[in-house]
Design an enzyme around this catalytic site. Structure first.
Site, PDB file in Angstrom:
ATOM      1  N   GLU A  35      38.010 -50.435  60.552  1.00 23.15           N
ATOM      2  CA  GLU A  35      38.419 -48.807  59.725  1.00 23.15           C
ATOM      3  C   GLU A  35      39.866 -48.837  59.751  1.00 23.15           C
ATOM      4  OE1 GLU A  35      36.830 -46.887  59.095  1.00 23.15           O
ATOM      5  OE2 GLU A  35      34.370 -48.061  59.752  1.00 23.15           O
ATOM      6  N   TYR A 118      38.497 -38.714  61.323  1.00 21.54           N
ATOM      7  CA  TYR A 118      37.523 -39.782  60.795  1.00 21.54           C
ATOM      8  C   TYR A 118      37.229 -41.371  61.492  1.00 21.54           C
ATOM      9  CZ  TYR A 118      36.061 -44.100  58.215  1.00 21.54           C
ATOM     10  OH  TYR A 118      35.196 -44.868  57.619  1.00 21.54           O
ATOM     11  N   ASP A 136      34.522 -38.266  55.267  1.00 22.03           N
ATOM     12  CA  ASP A 136      35.821 -39.608  54.906  1.00 22.03           C
ATOM     13  C   ASP A 136      35.408 -39.010  53.374  1.00 22.03           C
ATOM     14  OD1 ASP A 136      33.844 -41.290  53.450  1.00 22.03           O
ATOM     15  OD2 ASP A 136      34.973 -43.045  53.265  1.00 22.03           O
TER      16      ASP A 136
END
Length: 288
Positions: A35, A118, A136
């Site tokens: 991520e 996020y 996102d």
DNA sequence: CACGCGTGGAC
DNA sequence: TGTCCAAGCGT
């Protein structure tokens, strides 16, 4: 389950990419590293870096045990090198505050360096199967088209947008898969440029398509400049430090950028950000 | 909240 | 070929 959910989950089951951080053996740390790397960076460029990082630093403790400069160096040309610094700091915080285990609570994740809404939602969802609204750029675009009928979402996340996303988030344990499925749909089909509506499993439900795919009419979307910016200068300077084994003389940095004022400003910025340190009167290096 | 922050690929 | 874009964050 609604037609909407069945269509998207069914499509994901058939068309999802085989990404290593999505495999069953992927750890929450692996999800978290992915991520960080995927923030504003395409999957194809992340893949090799992620594999290298997971081999070298399979746990937060392994990364935290090395100098931050090693993280910056290993980040290579992935871009936004402050992410490497923050990931290193997050690893240290995980070791100190969570006994080396990536936390599974959204709030604990959000408190880590480099983790915003996020990333906290993504790690909680994809790393632990928790239920969170994951917003996102892909999810926002899919919902803007499918549910709101707009080509692109507003520049910033609105209250209504979050509520709309929450309203379609499954209440059972399929929530996390739902989020990644919508994200994948945005990445592969409902793309920013030239969306493939003919391959879309929910084209028959899409508000934007029904409206005749009207072009975006919202506020002007900002475009980054690049050539000649401080950002480009910083990139050049940091590349010199990264590619060197040890400290670098000022002259080596001067060689990659013409304008002295801008160069000095950029170098100070790198030092201020912790991406570089001054180790002598005229020598610089990655942080120790 | 608008802005600064890297890099490379697609068209 | 320049423009746009890519799983955002911190200030």
């Amino acid at each position: 389950m609604s037609d909407l959910h069945e269509a998207i989950l069914g499509w994901y089951d058939a068309h999802q990419r085989d990404l290593p951080w999505r495999r069953p053996e992927a750890t929450p740390w692996g999800v978290m590293v992915s991520e960080f790397m995927l923030q504003q960076t395409p999957v194809v460029r992340v893949l090799p870096m992620w594999k290298a990082w997971m081999t070298r630093w399979p746990t937060p403790a392994a990364l935290a045990a090395e100098p931050s400069g090693e993280a910056v160096r290993a980040w290579g040309r992935l871009g936004y090198p402050r992410r490497a610094l923050r990931l290193h700091a997050a690893a240290a915080a995980i070791v100190e505050q969570h006994d080396g285990a990536v936390p599974d609570e959204y709030d604990d994740l959000l408190a880590l360096p480099g983790v915003g809404d996020y990333t906290a939602a993504a790690v909680a969802s994809f790393g632990f199967g928790r239920r969170h609204v994951v917003l996102d750029t892909n999810v926002r675009r899919v919902f803007a088209r499918l549910l709101a009928g707009h080509e692109f979402p507003a520049p910033g996340v609105t209250k209504a947008e979050r509520a709309l996303a929450a309203s379609v988030l499954p209440h059972d344990d399929s929530a996390a898969v739902w989020s990644v499925a919508v994200m994948e749909l945005g990445a592969l089909v409902c793309t920013a440029v030239a969306p493939r509506c003919d391959a879309c499993p929910v084209a028959h439900l899409c508000a934007w398509r029904t409206a005749g795919r009207p072009t975006y009419a919202g506020p002007e979307r900002k475009v980054q400049t690049w050539a000649g910016t401080d950002r480009q200068c910083r990139g050049r300077l940091l590349a010199v430090l990264r590619d060197a084994d040890g400290p670098v003389h000022r002259s080596a940095l001067e060689a990659v950028w013409d304008k002295p004022d801008q160069r000095d400003r950029a170098l100070r910025g790198l030092v201020d950000d912790g991406l570089a340190t001054q180790v002598g009167p005229d020598s610089f290096a990655l942080p120790g």
